[in-house]
Design an enzyme around this catalytic site. Structure first.
Site, mmCIF file in Angstrom:
data_model
loop_
_atom_site.group_PDB
_atom_site.id
_atom_site.type_symbol
_atom_site.label_atom_id
_atom_site.label_comp_id
_atom_site.label_asym_id
_atom_site.label_seq_id
_atom_site.Cartn_x
_atom_site.Cartn_y
_atom_site.Cartn_z
ATOM 1 N N CYS A 72 -1.332 2.100 8.362
ATOM 2 C CA CYS A 72 -0.419 1.113 7.789
ATOM 3 C C CYS A 72 -0.997 -0.298 7.687
ATOM 4 C CB CYS A 72 0.796 1.116 8.703
ATOM 5 S SG CYS A 72 1.966 -0.154 8.438
ATOM 6 N N CYS A 74 4.479 -5.740 15.701
ATOM 7 C CA CYS A 74 3.806 -4.824 16.636
ATOM 8 C C CYS A 74 2.325 -5.222 16.681
ATOM 9 C CB CYS A 74 3.951 -3.376 16.171
ATOM 10 S SG CYS A 74 5.662 -2.859 16.041
ATOM 11 N N CYS A 79 5.879 -7.274 7.527
ATOM 12 C CA CYS A 79 6.900 -6.795 8.462
ATOM 13 C C CYS A 79 7.148 -7.870 9.511
ATOM 14 C CB CYS A 79 6.451 -5.503 9.140
ATOM 15 S SG CYS A 79 7.698 -4.822 10.256
ATOM 16 N N GLU A 98 0.821 -1.216 0.000
ATOM 17 C CA GLU A 98 0.000 0.000 0.000
ATOM 18 C C GLU A 98 0.848 1.257 0.000
ATOM 19 O OE1 GLU A 98 -3.019 -2.079 3.161
ATOM 20 O OE2 GLU A 98 -2.183 -0.112 3.584
ATOM 21 N N CYS A 145 3.093 8.463 1.777
ATOM 22 C CA CYS A 145 3.564 7.485 2.746
ATOM 23 C C CYS A 145 3.966 6.221 1.972
ATOM 24 C CB CYS A 145 2.411 7.214 3.713
ATOM 25 S SG CYS A 145 2.839 6.078 5.000
ATOM 26 N N CYS A 194 -0.547 -3.146 14.813
ATOM 27 C CA CYS A 194 -0.299 -2.767 13.417
ATOM 28 C C CYS A 194 -0.781 -3.868 12.468
ATOM 29 C CB CYS A 194 1.201 -2.512 13.239
ATOM 30 S SG CYS A 194 1.677 -2.235 11.526
HETATM 31 N N1 SAH Z 1 8.054 0.201 10.598
HETATM 32 C C1 SAH Z 1 8.257 1.585 10.688
HETATM 33 C C2 SAH Z 1 7.644 2.313 9.544
HETATM 34 C C3 SAH Z 1 6.215 2.629 9.533
HETATM 35 S S1 SAH Z 1 5.131 1.654 10.452
HETATM 36 C C4 SAH Z 1 7.820 2.106 12.033
HETATM 37 O O1 SAH Z 1 7.236 1.358 12.794
HETATM 38 O O2 SAH Z 1 8.108 3.258 12.317
HETATM 39 C C5 SAH Z 1 3.684 2.396 10.184
HETATM 40 C C6 SAH Z 1 3.239 3.517 11.100
HETATM 41 O O3 SAH Z 1 1.828 3.402 11.154
HETATM 42 C C7 SAH Z 1 3.759 3.426 12.520
HETATM 43 O O4 SAH Z 1 4.150 4.701 12.982
HETATM 44 C C8 SAH Z 1 2.575 2.915 13.288
HETATM 45 O O5 SAH Z 1 2.574 3.378 14.564
HETATM 46 C C9 SAH Z 1 1.404 3.449 12.497
HETATM 47 N N2 SAH Z 1 0.209 2.635 12.655
HETATM 48 C C10 SAH Z 1 0.126 1.297 12.545
HETATM 49 N N3 SAH Z 1 -1.132 0.876 12.792
HETATM 50 C C11 SAH Z 1 -1.860 1.994 13.075
HETATM 51 C C12 SAH Z 1 -3.222 2.237 13.417
HETATM 52 N N4 SAH Z 1 -4.109 1.236 13.482
HETATM 53 N N5 SAH Z 1 -3.620 3.519 13.658
HETATM 54 C C13 SAH Z 1 -2.737 4.555 13.534
HETATM 55 N N6 SAH Z 1 -1.442 4.384 13.210
HETATM 56 C C14 SAH Z 1 -1.004 3.126 12.991
HETATM 57 FE FE1 SF4 Z 2 6.445 -3.181 11.400
HETATM 58 FE FE2 SF4 Z 2 4.034 -2.096 11.768
HETATM 59 FE FE3 SF4 Z 2 5.746 -2.315 13.812
HETATM 60 FE FE4 SF4 Z 2 6.248 -0.543 11.830
HETATM 61 S S1 SF4 Z 2 4.527 -0.483 13.278
HETATM 62 S S2 SF4 Z 2 7.702 -1.977 12.804
HETATM 63 S S3 SF4 Z 2 5.409 -1.714 10.076
HETATM 64 S S4 SF4 Z 2 4.839 -4.043 12.679
#
Ligand code: SAH
Ligand code: SF4
Length: 376
Positions: free
Chosen positions: A359, A136, A132, A107, A125, A139
Site C-alpha cells: 500500500c 500507521c 490516509c 495506486e 486491490c 504504511c
Molecule cells: N486502511 C485500511 C485499508 C488498507 S491499508 C486498513 O488499514 O485495513 C493497506 C494494507 O496494506 C494494510 O493491511 C496494511 O497492513 C498493508 N501494508 C501497508 N504497508 C505495508 C508493507 N510495507 N508491507 C506489507 N503490507 C503493508
Molecule cells: Fe491508513 Fe495505511 Fe493505516 Fe490502512 S494501514 S489505516 S491505509 S495508514
C-alpha cells in the site's frame, strides 16, 4: 435537496459544467435522466454501456438515439482515471499509478492467482482515499498524510482501467474475480462513497460483483463498522497488526484511539452470514510484533472473537522505514504457536515485492524520484 441532485452538483463543480456520468449510481442516473425527461429504461441501457461494455464515449452507444446521445454529449462526459505508470512484477502482480482529474495520484494493484483449471484469475486491490489520516507508522500511505476522499467514479474507475487492461469483457466468465479494499486510504472514513460503490458493484447489467467477491479492510472505525455490517455488502477484514493496546498505540496511533477492547466487542456483535468469518490481518514486523508472547496474545484475541480467522502478512520493507521484515524462522515459529492453539493462520505471500506493491509504496517511490519528498 435530493441526494441525486447533490451528487450531480458535486460532479458539475469538478469540471467545466459537465457531469461525469460515472459519478452516479443507477438510482441517481435514473433520477437525473428523469429530470431530463428521458424514460427509465434509458438509464439501464446507459448503465450497461458504462460499466459492462466500458464505453469511453457516447458515440459508440449505437442503441441510443442520435438525439439522446447529442444531449448527453452536451451536458456530460465519461471520465476514467489516467494511467501514469504501470509496473509488472516478475510474479505477474501488476501495479498502476493512476492520475485523477485534479492531478492527485493513487495506486491500484492486480494480483494473479491460478485456478484449479489452470486459468489465471485476478484480484484487484482498490484505493478509497488520496492518502490516509490514520498515520500507521509502517504504511507508506500513512506517512503521506490525508489529502481527500475519492469519489464514486474514481473508486470504480480503478476497476474499469483494470478490466480494460485485462481485456475482461465477458460478464459470465470474469477474469477479474475478486476485489479487496486494501489500497490507499481508510475505506470506512469514506463510508458514504464506499456504500454507493458497493451498491453499484452489486447492480445487474454492470460490473456484477456480488458481496461474496468483495472484502473491505479497515483498521477499525466504529461508525463505519456498524454501517458496513448493516449493509451486508462485503466481507470484513480487520487490520489488527498488534495484539495489545500499548503496541497498537505505538504502530497504529490513529486506529488505537478506539481501544482494542471496544473494537473486539463490536466485532463480536458484527452481523455475519452463514459460514462467513471476519479476517484479522496481522502484519509481521521484525522484532516488533513477531515474538512468541505476541503470538500467544493473538491466540487469545482470535479465540475471543467468534467466527474469525487470521492472515499473517510478512512486512514488505520500504526505503527509509524504521521497520524490517521478520526472519523466516520467526515467521514459522509465530505461525506454529497459532496452529498449536487450533487456529488456521494463512501466511499471505507478499506478492510484487520487486515493484513496491504494498500500500502506497509505488506513489512514495514516484514522489521520491520526482524529488517531491525526501523522507518517504
Ligand atoms: N486502511 C485500511 C485499508 C488498507 S491499508 C486498513 O488499514 O485495513 C493497506 C494494507 O496494506 C494494510 O493491511 C496494511 O497492513 C498493508 N501494508 C501497508 N504497508 C505495508 C508493507 N510495507 N508491507 C506489507 N503490507 C503493508
Ligand atoms: Fe491508513 Fe495505511 Fe493505516 Fe490502512 S494501514 S489505516 S491505509 S495508514
Amino acid at each position: 435537496m435530493s441526494e441525486s441532485i447533490q451528487t450531480v452538483d458535486f460532479a458539475r463543480r469538478a469540471t467545466d459544467g459537465k457531469v461525469n456520468v460515472l459519478e452516479l449510481t443507477l438510482d441517481e442516473l435514473k433520477a437525473w435522466l428523469a429530470d431530463m425527461g428521458e424514460p427509465k429504461f434509458r438509464a439501464v441501457q446507459l448503465w450497461q454501456w458504462l460499466w459492462q461494455y466500458m464505453a469511453q464515449s457516447f458515440s459508440v452507444m449505437t442503441n441510443l438515439s442520435k438525439a439522446f446521445r447529442a444531449r448527453l454529449e452536451e451536458c456530460a462526459y465519461i471520465g476514467w482515471p489516467h494511467i501514469d505508470r504501470t509496473q509488472v512484477s516478475s510474479d505477474g502482480t501488476t501495479k498502476f499509478l493512476l492520475r485523477l482529474a485534479d492531478n492527485e495520484r493513487i495506486e491500484t494493484v492486480l494480483i494473479p492467482s491460478v485456478s484449479k483449471s489452470d486459468n489465471v484469475r485476478w484480484t484487484q486491490c482498490l484505493s478509497t482515499q488520496v492518502g490516509c489520516a490514520m498515520g500507521c507508522t509502517f504504511c507508506s500511505t500513512g506517512t503521506m498524510g490525508f489529502t481527500r476522499n475519492m469519489s464514486h467514479a474514481e473508486i470504480l474507475g480503478q476497476i474499469l482501467v483494470a478490466r480494460d487492461y485485462l481485456h475482461d469483457t465477458r460478464p459470465q466468465w470474469p477474469v477479474l474475480r475478486n476485489l479487496v479494499f486494501m489500497g490507499m486510504g481508510e475505506p470506512l472514513l469514506n463510508y458514504r462513497n464506499l456504500e454507493r460503490v458497493l451498491v453499484s458493484l452489486n447492480e445487474n447489467g454492470g460490473l456484477n460483483f456480488s458481496p461474496r467477491r468483495i472484502t473491505v479492510s479497515t483498521c477499525g472505525i466504529r461508525k463505519g463498522l456498524e454501517e458496513l455490517g448493516a449493509s451486508g455488502l462485503a466481507f470484513l477484514a480487520i487490520s489488527l497488526h498488534a495484539p495489545n493496546q500499548a503496541l497498537r498505540e505505538r504502530i497504529m496511533p490513529g486506529a488505537a484511539k478506539w481501544p482494542l477492547e471496544d473494537l473486539l466487542a463490536t466485532l463480536n456483535s458484527y452481523p455475519l452470514k452463514t459460514r462467513e468469518r471476519i479476517t484479522f490481518e496481522y502484519l509481521l514486523l521484525g522484532g516488533v510484533n513477531d515474538g512468541p508472547e505476541e503470538a500467544r496474545q493473538l491466540v487469545r484475541i482470535v479465540h475471543s472473537v467468534r467466527k474469525s480467522k487470521i492472515n499473517l502478512i510478512v512486512y514488505n520493507s520500504t526505503p527509509g522505514s524504521p521497520y524490517q521484515a521478520p526472519s523466516e524462522d520467526r515467521v514459522l515459529a509465530f505461525e506454529k504457536i497459532l496452529w498449536d492453539a487450533g487456529i488456521t493462520a494463512v501466511i499471505r505471500k507478499s506478492k510484487g515485492r520487486d515493484i513496491d506493491a504494498a500500500c502506497g509504496q509505488l506513489k512514495a517511490s514516484a514522489l521520491r524520484e520526482e524529488g517531491q519528498t525526501e523522507d518517504l
